[in-house]
Design an enzyme around this catalytic site. Sequence first.
Site, PDB file in Angstrom:
ATOM      1  N   ASP A 178       0.883  -1.167   0.000  1.00 21.64           N
ATOM      2  CA  ASP A 178       0.000   0.000   0.000  1.00 21.64           C
ATOM      3  C   ASP A 178       0.920   1.216   0.000  1.00 21.64           C
ATOM      4  O   ASP A 178       1.560   1.523   1.008  1.00 21.64           O
ATOM      5  CB  ASP A 178      -0.891  -0.031   1.247  1.00 21.64           C
ATOM      6  CG  ASP A 178      -1.808   1.175   1.356  1.00 21.64           C
ATOM      7  OD1 ASP A 178      -1.621   2.147   0.598  1.00 21.64           O
ATOM      8  OD2 ASP A 178      -2.699   1.164   2.232  1.00 21.64           O
ATOM      9  N   HIS A 179       0.990   1.898  -1.145  1.00 29.08           N
ATOM     10  CA  HIS A 179       1.970   2.978  -1.292  1.00 29.08           C
ATOM     11  C   HIS A 179       1.702   4.154  -0.350  1.00 29.08           C
ATOM     12  O   HIS A 179       2.559   5.021  -0.169  1.00 29.08           O
ATOM     13  CB  HIS A 179       2.001   3.470  -2.746  1.00 29.08           C
ATOM     14  CG  HIS A 179       3.345   3.945  -3.198  1.00 29.08           C
ATOM     15  ND1 HIS A 179       4.245   4.562  -2.353  1.00 29.08           N
ATOM     16  CD2 HIS A 179       3.955   3.885  -4.404  1.00 29.08           C
ATOM     17  CE1 HIS A 179       5.337   4.873  -3.022  1.00 29.08           C
ATOM     18  NE2 HIS A 179       5.196   4.473  -4.267  1.00 29.08           N
ATOM     19  N   ARG A 180       0.531   4.216   0.247  1.00 27.92           N
ATOM     20  CA  ARG A 180       0.254   5.291   1.195  1.00 27.92           C
ATOM     21  C   ARG A 180       1.074   5.134   2.462  1.00 27.92           C
ATOM     22  O   ARG A 180       1.305   6.115   3.183  1.00 27.92           O
ATOM     23  CB  ARG A 180      -1.236   5.297   1.567  1.00 27.92           C
ATOM     24  CG  ARG A 180      -2.183   5.538   0.393  1.00 27.92           C
ATOM     25  CD  ARG A 180      -3.632   5.367   0.823  1.00 27.92           C
ATOM     26  NE  ARG A 180      -3.871   4.044   1.380  1.00 27.92           N
ATOM     27  CZ  ARG A 180      -5.007   3.668   1.961  1.00 27.92           C
ATOM     28  NH1 ARG A 180      -6.010   4.540   2.064  1.00 27.92           N
ATOM     29  NH2 ARG A 180      -5.157   2.450   2.429  1.00 27.92           N
TER      30      ARG A 180
END
Length: 448
Positions: free
Chosen positions: A420-422
Amino acid sequence: MPTPILMPALSPTMEEGALAKWNVKEGDKVAPGDVIAEIETDKATMEVEAVDEGVIGKILVEAGAENVKVNEPIAVLLAEGESADDIDVSALKAGAGAAKGNDGAPAPQPAARKEEDAKAATPPDAAKQSEGAKARSDAADARAPKKNGRIFASPLAKRIAKQEGIDLSLLKGSGPRGRIVKRDIEKALKEGVGKPGAAAPAVAPASVDPRLYPPESYDAVKLDGMRKTIARRLTQSFNQEVPHFPLNIDVELTRLLEARAALNAMAPKEGEGAYKLSVNDFVVKAAAMALMQVPHANATYTDEAILLHKHADIGVAVAIEGGLITPIVWKAETKGLKRISAEIKDLASRARARKLKPEEYQGGTFSVSNLGMFGITSFASIVNQPHGAIMSVGAGEERAVVRGGQIVARAMMTVTLTCDHRVVDGAVGAEFLAAFKKLIEEPSAMLL
């Protein structure tokens, strides 16, 4: 007056369930803690306990009934001095509907084991007040509109709107007296409205029309609750909320396979101390230890903060009839291979029998999905929220690799980390995989 026993919300995502079995019949006396029914949710079959003492006055939903909505009355409990003549089914259903209508969310009720987060939206009652009376009291309180020009909205709706950046003044409420409730927020999120400057609602993509195919050319398998939940959650994760990206790495299994063979040779074949370690047991242990070494990979994204978890709670994907479930090995970094192996076997067995408790598959910090036993050498999974990443494990196989300038055969395995790039950046994901690779290729390091 008679108290309705309502269809319990046995997990935060549960909207309906099947009433698999009644363990009581009309006229039976029950006491708090007695198991009165078994409910099939989208994930498991769970026992439901009585909370109040009384007599089962009437069973409203027969065993085997499917698609029973949460908070729908399923039976009626009579207190001392009450009789079946006192039961007004229509009034009980109306009271239950009002209780659920506050937010369209599950309300606390007598037959549920655990109370839902939605309870936070209702005020506490006196300890001695019955659960049925409490639901009606909460409903009456929630229907009272706010004054002084303030927007009419339930506390839960306000909380979700704040988290999602929804302007309540742009919405029209569907609750009592125009009150904005949870379902109005969910509708706004689905349609993409309610945010300042938001575009007009997008048209949702149409599902496949079965009429495209001749009726004799297929068999239709009805969607059950589990498949509907999987479809909804994974679509939400992949298409709407989580920016995915994969990272791949190859690891050598030579020393791990030697250690596994040696440990299994030492194991008792029968009795309480018997065990048989799998490659996946080593994978789960190595992943847990790598998460402790790279704590920023052991994280969850929220709108307020990134949660860095203190323990590696590993969800292990288990294929069951009709879908997939990820029971959790809690605090996996603190457990040895033998215990991890035993827990995974137990969780997988009970998952296939749909006997897991919600606390055994809800939450967690990281996921492992292994399709190596099916011969799959490489694949990428969809992030299983609220986890920050999921690791996909392929099959171990002999490959030609270069060692010391020579081409030799080695047992190799490809793993893919979907992040999850967040919350997990590329550098953090790469650091985690490097730590994982060292532990897999030198399993004695797991003893340190």
